[in-house]
Each structure stands twice: as structure tokens, then as C-alpha cells.
Scaffold this motif. Structure first.
Motif, PDB file in Angstrom:
ATOM      1  N   ARG A 125     -88.933 -31.679  10.859  1.00 42.09           N
ATOM      2  CA  ARG A 125     -89.354 -30.854   9.722  1.00 42.09           C
ATOM      3  C   ARG A 125     -88.343 -31.080   8.600  1.00 42.09           C
ATOM      4  O   ARG A 125     -87.171 -30.708   8.724  1.00 42.09           O
ATOM      5  N   PHE A 126     -88.819 -31.689   7.510  1.00 43.24           N
ATOM      6  CA  PHE A 126     -87.980 -31.968   6.346  1.00 43.24           C
ATOM      7  C   PHE A 126     -88.369 -31.004   5.235  1.00 43.24           C
ATOM      8  O   PHE A 126     -89.503 -31.016   4.773  1.00 43.24           O
ATOM      9  N   ILE A 185     -82.914 -32.771  11.314  1.00 47.61           N
ATOM     10  CA  ILE A 185     -84.162 -32.058  11.001  1.00 47.61           C
ATOM     11  C   ILE A 185     -85.127 -32.013  12.188  1.00 47.61           C
ATOM     12  O   ILE A 185     -86.291 -31.658  12.043  1.00 47.61           O
ATOM     13  N   ARG A 186     -84.637 -32.344  13.360  1.00 45.29           N
ATOM     14  CA  ARG A 186     -85.459 -32.355  14.583  1.00 45.29           C
ATOM     15  C   ARG A 186     -85.947 -30.952  14.907  1.00 45.29           C
ATOM     16  O   ARG A 186     -85.243 -29.971  14.720  1.00 45.29           O
ATOM     17  N   SER A 220     -75.418 -26.119  -1.527  1.00 44.72           N
ATOM     18  CA  SER A 220     -75.377 -27.441  -2.135  1.00 44.72           C
ATOM     19  C   SER A 220     -76.449 -28.336  -1.539  1.00 44.72           C
ATOM     20  O   SER A 220     -76.776 -28.241  -0.365  1.00 44.72           O
ATOM     21  N   VAL A 221     -76.974 -29.218  -2.371  1.00 43.71           N
ATOM     22  CA  VAL A 221     -77.896 -30.247  -1.909  1.00 43.71           C
ATOM     23  C   VAL A 221     -77.408 -31.566  -2.476  1.00 43.71           C
ATOM     24  O   VAL A 221     -76.777 -31.613  -3.523  1.00 43.71           O
ATOM     25  N   SER A 222     -77.702 -32.636  -1.764  1.00 36.27           N
ATOM     26  CA  SER A 222     -77.308 -33.936  -2.260  1.00 36.27           C
ATOM     27  C   SER A 222     -78.321 -34.981  -1.856  1.00 36.27           C
ATOM     28  O   SER A 222     -79.037 -34.826  -0.870  1.00 36.27           O
ATOM     29  N   ALA A 223     -78.386 -36.036  -2.653  1.00 38.74           N
ATOM     30  CA  ALA A 223     -79.283 -37.148  -2.354  1.00 38.74           C
ATOM     31  C   ALA A 223     -78.665 -37.988  -1.258  1.00 38.74           C
ATOM     32  O   ALA A 223     -77.454 -37.995  -1.067  1.00 38.74           O
ATOM     33  N   GLY A 224     -79.494 -38.728  -0.545  1.00 34.27           N
ATOM     34  CA  GLY A 224     -78.989 -39.623   0.478  1.00 34.27           C
ATOM     35  C   GLY A 224     -79.846 -39.601   1.717  1.00 34.27           C
ATOM     36  O   GLY A 224     -80.936 -39.031   1.728  1.00 34.27           O
ATOM     37  N   VAL A 225     -79.364 -40.202   2.762  1.00 33.82           N
ATOM     38  CA  VAL A 225     -80.080 -40.310   4.024  1.00 33.82           C
ATOM     39  C   VAL A 225     -79.929 -39.013   4.814  1.00 33.82           C
ATOM     40  O   VAL A 225     -78.839 -38.468   4.916  1.00 33.82           O
ATOM     41  N   VAL A 226     -81.039 -38.545   5.357  1.00 28.43           N
ATOM     42  CA  VAL A 226     -81.035 -37.370   6.225  1.00 28.43           C
ATOM     43  C   VAL A 226     -81.224 -37.874   7.649  1.00 28.43           C
ATOM     44  O   VAL A 226     -82.261 -38.463   7.972  1.00 28.43           O
ATOM     45  N   ASP A 227     -80.246 -37.672   8.493  1.00 23.52           N
ATOM     46  CA  ASP A 227     -80.314 -38.112   9.885  1.00 23.52           C
ATOM     47  C   ASP A 227     -81.427 -37.368  10.610  1.00 23.52           C
ATOM     48  O   ASP A 227     -81.576 -36.152  10.452  1.00 23.52           O
ATOM     49  N   ALA A 228     -82.199 -38.085  11.416  1.00 18.11           N
ATOM     50  CA  ALA A 228     -83.320 -37.491  12.137  1.00 18.11           C
ATOM     51  C   ALA A 228     -82.886 -36.295  12.976  1.00 18.11           C
ATOM     52  O   ALA A 228     -83.605 -35.293  13.063  1.00 18.11           O
ATOM     53  N   ALA A 229     -81.731 -36.373  13.589  1.00 17.80           N
ATOM     54  CA  ALA A 229     -81.252 -35.280  14.438  1.00 17.80           C
ATOM     55  C   ALA A 229     -81.039 -33.994  13.641  1.00 17.80           C
ATOM     56  O   ALA A 229     -81.180 -32.899  14.174  1.00 17.80           O
TER      57      ALA A 229
END
Length: 119
Positions: free
Chosen positions: A25-26, A16-17, A5-14
Motif C-alpha cells: 500500500r503506497f 509499504i508491505r 517530512s516527505v522526500s522524493a526517491g525510491v520507496v523500499d517494498a518492505a
């Protein structure tokens, strides 16, 4: 939510660190986006080796000075500058300044595909 699953919204920096450092890395495909990026903080002299992608890459220098090599050409880019390199052309960047380099490398792809030439 399952792993596909994928969803829109905020991705916390931690989330994708990269390792223990501040770089991230996003991968867009994992978050419902059509682009991917690296946010990188490099000390003087640091940067990735020569590599290429099957899509274009655009760099935005947020802080410091980057020496960007695209093919046979080398440029200096400073905070506020944007540079771009075409698909399949080898490139790299290094921190050419005395302080921290903060740079975003935007990949025009929902996944990150890179082939390093130094390996």
C-alpha cells in the motif's frame, strides 16, 4: 527526518508491505506524490469486497485474470489490460483465474480513502 517530512526517491517494498504477504500500500502523501496505489497478489477467488472512493481508480493487470465489477457491470481483464472506474461508483475485483493475480490499483489521490459496503 521528522514524521511530517516527505522526500522524493525510491520507496523500499518492505516499507509499504501489507502484513507478511507480498501486497503493498503506497500512500502518495507520505512520499511527496499526488497518487497512491495498491499492489496486490491474490490467489484464485480472492479480492476485496465492494467499496467506493471519492476519486477514480485505475487497475493494471500485471499477471492473471481479474473479474472487475464496476457498478452493475462486470468485466474480465487479463495481463496487460487496464480498467478504470469513476469516483463514487462501487467496485471490486477478484482473481478469476487458476493462478496468481498480480494487479495494481492506482488511486488518483495522494491519500487512500475507501468505504466498504460489505461491512
Amino acid at each position: 527526518m521528522n514524521s511530517t517530512s516527505v522526500s522524493a526517491g525510491v520507496v523500499d517494498a518492505a516499507e509499504i508491505r501489507i502484513g507478511d504477504g507480498p501486497s503493498r500500500r503506497f500512500v502518495g502523501a507520505e512520499h511527496g506524490a499526488d497518487v497512491s496505489y495498491f499492489y496486490v497478489e491474490n490467489q484464485p477467488g480472492q479480492g476485496p469486497g465492494m467499496h467506493w472512493h471519492p476519486y477514480s481508480e485505475t487497475w493494471v493487470v500485471l499477471e492473471g485474470t481479474a473479474r472487475i465489477t464496476i457498478g452493475e457491470e462486470t468485466f474480465l481483464a487479463e495481463a496487460g489490460d487496464t480498467a478504470t472506474g469513476p469516483a463514487f461508483v462501487p467496485h471490486r475485483f477478484t482473481n478469476a483465474g487458476d493462478g496468481m493475480l498480480r494487479i495494481i490499483g492506482i488511486h488518483s489521490s495522494p491519500t487512500i480513502i475507501q468505504t466498504f459496503l460489505d461491512d
